[in-house]
Design a protein around this motif. Sequence first.
Motif: not given
Length: 1091
Positions: A793, A797, A799
């Motif tokens: 990522f 980010s 994520n």
Amino acid sequence: MKWRKMADHVQGLAQLEILCKQLYETTDTAVRHQAEKALVEFTNSPDCLSKCQLLLERGSSSYSQLLAATCLSKLVSRTSNPLPLEQRIDIRNYVLNYLATRPKLAAFVTQALIQLYARITKLGWFDCQKDEYVFRNVIADVTRFLQDSVEHCIIGVTILSQLTNEINQADTTHPLTKHRKIASSFRDSSLFDIFTLSCNLLKQASGKNLNLNDESQHGLLMQLLKLSYNCLNFDFIGTSTDESSDDLCTVQIPTSWRSAFLDSSTLQLFFNLYHSIPPSLSPLVLSCLVQIASVRRSLFNNAERAKFLSHLVDGVKRILANPQCLPDPNNYHEFCRLLARLKSNYQLGELVKVENYPEVIRLIANFTVTSLQHWEFAPNSVHYLLSLWQRLAASVPYVKATEPHLLETYTPEVTKAYITSRLESVHVILRDGLEDPLDDAGLVQQQLDQLSTIGRCEYEKTCALLVQLFDQAAQTYQELLQSTNSSAVDVTVQEGRLTWLVYIIGAVIGGRVSFASTDEQDAMDGELVCRVLQLMNLTDSRLAQAGNERLELAMLSFFEQFRKIYIGDQVQKSSKLYRRLSEVLGLNDETMVLSVFIGKIITNLKYWGQCEPITSKTLQLLNDLSLGYSSVRKLVKLSAVQFMLNNHTSEHFSFLGVNNQSNLSDMRCRTTFYTALGRLLMVDLGEDEDQFEQFMLPLTAAFEAVAQMLSTNTFNEQEAKRTLVGLVRDLRGIAFAFNAKTSFMMLFDWMYPAYMPILQRAIELWYHDPACTTPVLKLMAELVHNRSQRLQFDVSSPNGILLFRETSKMITTYGNRILTLGEVPKDQVYGVKLKGVSVCFTMLKAVLSGNYVNFGVFRLYGDDALDNALQTFIKLLLSIPHSDLLDYPKLSQSFYSLLEVLTQDHMNFIASLEPHVVMYILSSISEGLTALDTMVCTGCCSSLDHIVTYLFKQLSRSTKKRPAAMATDDRFLHIMQQHPEMIQQMLSTVLNIIIFEDCRNQWSMSRPLLGLILLNEKYFADLRNSIVNSQPPEKQQAMHLCFENLMEGIERNLLTKNRDRFTQNLSVFRREVNDSMKNSTYGVNSNDMMS
């Protein structure tokens, strides 16, 4: 409480006898159950031993004697609170006297008492009294039986036979190391004497005029042959080979036995017995001969081996010349095994030098041809005959001997007999309604693998025969289809013959060996391929009306072989095969041939979507094609492949349908389909998000449909489950194929956050239905797996953390709910609970070791995702018994690999656990160290190393008195100091494995050992002394020196440099100890380390 009262009142022998009768004779289950409970209580009672003796002395029924014998066996076998030595000697002597004075007991009682004697002798093998091994005078114990009546003789021989068997078999209650030590000592001290005794008794028996109508003499001969077989079948070097690996077996006879095998009279004895005893006993003789024929090659020098082989081949020739006993299926089977050993243990160059070789090979060829023609007789024995010819044919290019091997004459006869007999069997099977061998895919595949080598010998003859038979069958088939009045049976017969021919053509093409192939042979392959493809065009054109499943499976088998040999990156494109395909079918290059493959795949998926075997094999073929670097790029250019990429819906591929599936597990093949599609899509996908969205449309629609259903209160649960399971299987296939960052990120963005809640909801709703949850959990485990570093990522980010939160939520949701199921029946526990738990462990391991989440931030920001996941792991773990962790291979692999990651990166969490949890984890590591699965054992070593290193560091710190040391650290240290036996036990186990066992992962074992020694220096010193003192006096100095050298130059720290030096020292130590002990029948005293 009723049965407990019964047990309390079991006083008189009469009552016990009644219970035994009820246990063994009653047909009423309830009565039997009550009797069983009362007798279990009796076996656990303190006065069981004296009562057993009374039962044997005064019991009137055989059943009570059987109960006494089995109870005594349990008592002498128990590992906790074992019986004292004097008591065991008394029982042994009592059993021998009892058998000697009562030779006519019921057979099962005699058997149980002999089993008891064998068990006492095995477990007490190293027990001493007044410097004498009290349980080793086995032959003396038996001699008095052998000098008495025939009944006594039978008991004596059975005792030796049962004892050899008992010592050869490892049991689960005692450590493998102890078993190997007893077996090696028995092998060195007694086994050869027992074998010699059995051969001498057989010579005496065969020298007399045996009256085999006399049942007792018949019985004695049978027991003698069993004894000889058990001696020859002994696991001499502790390889404990798997029973099924029968073909490659070499009997590792010790060098001290040479005399018995150099003297041809041993071999002659068994061949003479074969010809003189009744057929019911001769299979046992042949079993002994199979073992003798498999004696390791290194027992002889070249001249001795040639002489031994010559006697062996003479014996075989004599059996073939007088085949009266061979019609008996057991004899026939063992004789086929004997023939196979001729080539598995000797070389063709040695066989051709045997004096009567031309005559013998002719007899063997005739025997094989006759056997193949009688295909209905003993079909399971054919494997051994074919394996003999396969090995002979494979050796032809390498044979250097000048004597002719004559295989070019006889091998084509064997090939022809196999092919024609299979074709002739078709109409007989149909006519008589027999079982069709084609339904046993494993057996057919095994025979075809063997035929692929045999058929390549004199390949021109094989091809000519196949072309001729194929043309006849195909022509007849075509005429029958065109005729209006042909019978269905005739059509089925021709289809059956063509099925065999297509299988066989696939096999012989698959037998092509690149270095031994000529252009002419490739051209012949072309002839065969053309014919199969022409037949395929014919059968495909009729699929709308009718199809033949077996013929389709044969076609797929043919395509698989064709793909392996002629399609891919290594194949010479100038091959003559392509020239022939071009002339006959206009297929000019590999791309055109691939389009035929894809055409066939699409046709099968269209017409055979409801037939699971064809669908799964077709998809496997597609999957294999999508793996090749060059073939996948050619495939993508084909319009048929583009069609599949744009139309993967149930409308075109019925197996993707939802409502017509018979059950949820049939959808497994969808994962294979989407893995292949994913690979094909990735070739040109790049960063094209529109193309990806387009491809995902059917899956998007399915997710929306499931979301729609789950949002209403009244929905069709079956339909929702089917749609979801199909969908997650499809997605797992795509996720598996997308192993590059760009494509995987597209998939991740498509799924998260939009569709994750649906998966979480499914787990909440259907946690109790593994057919639904397992695919969902497996998809999640695939998504969090950082395969080929695809989960990278960007710096900005979140994520990675968000993905971990979803994982944690799913594990927690599933874990907490699955634990509410309570007690699951043993036969369902894996399917209902452990399989899902195992996938959760795999998922947690993948996300913890994926290297895309910084786990330190969770505690920092008060996020409980990590704690929840780890606490759920502990709850799930504590709900699983230790035995299950090792009994289910997938569970043990996922658990131990997860534990390895936890001890490596989250040792603070492990250290903060409750004492009983820490002990549970440590004992699971301790048990895993001796697991048979090397992967589990290596994972345990690694986990133990991390724990020991952590402990060592904490101890070093606590001695420096740092006030800042955390309380949790002290707590873990405190637990370990409370239970030092746990770590000591593991030190003893690891050392044991390194010294006494075939240690396959020595490097891994060495890593925790240094830490274990440094944490337990006093215990290590005691252990070392006990090992040294258990050696014979002349070896003690050498053993002491081995231990001195082991710690030579080792400092009191766990720095890498120091560890590496220890690992080097350890490999030298192991070699020296083994050399020292090879010449010694002693080992570690059984009470010291093995207990």
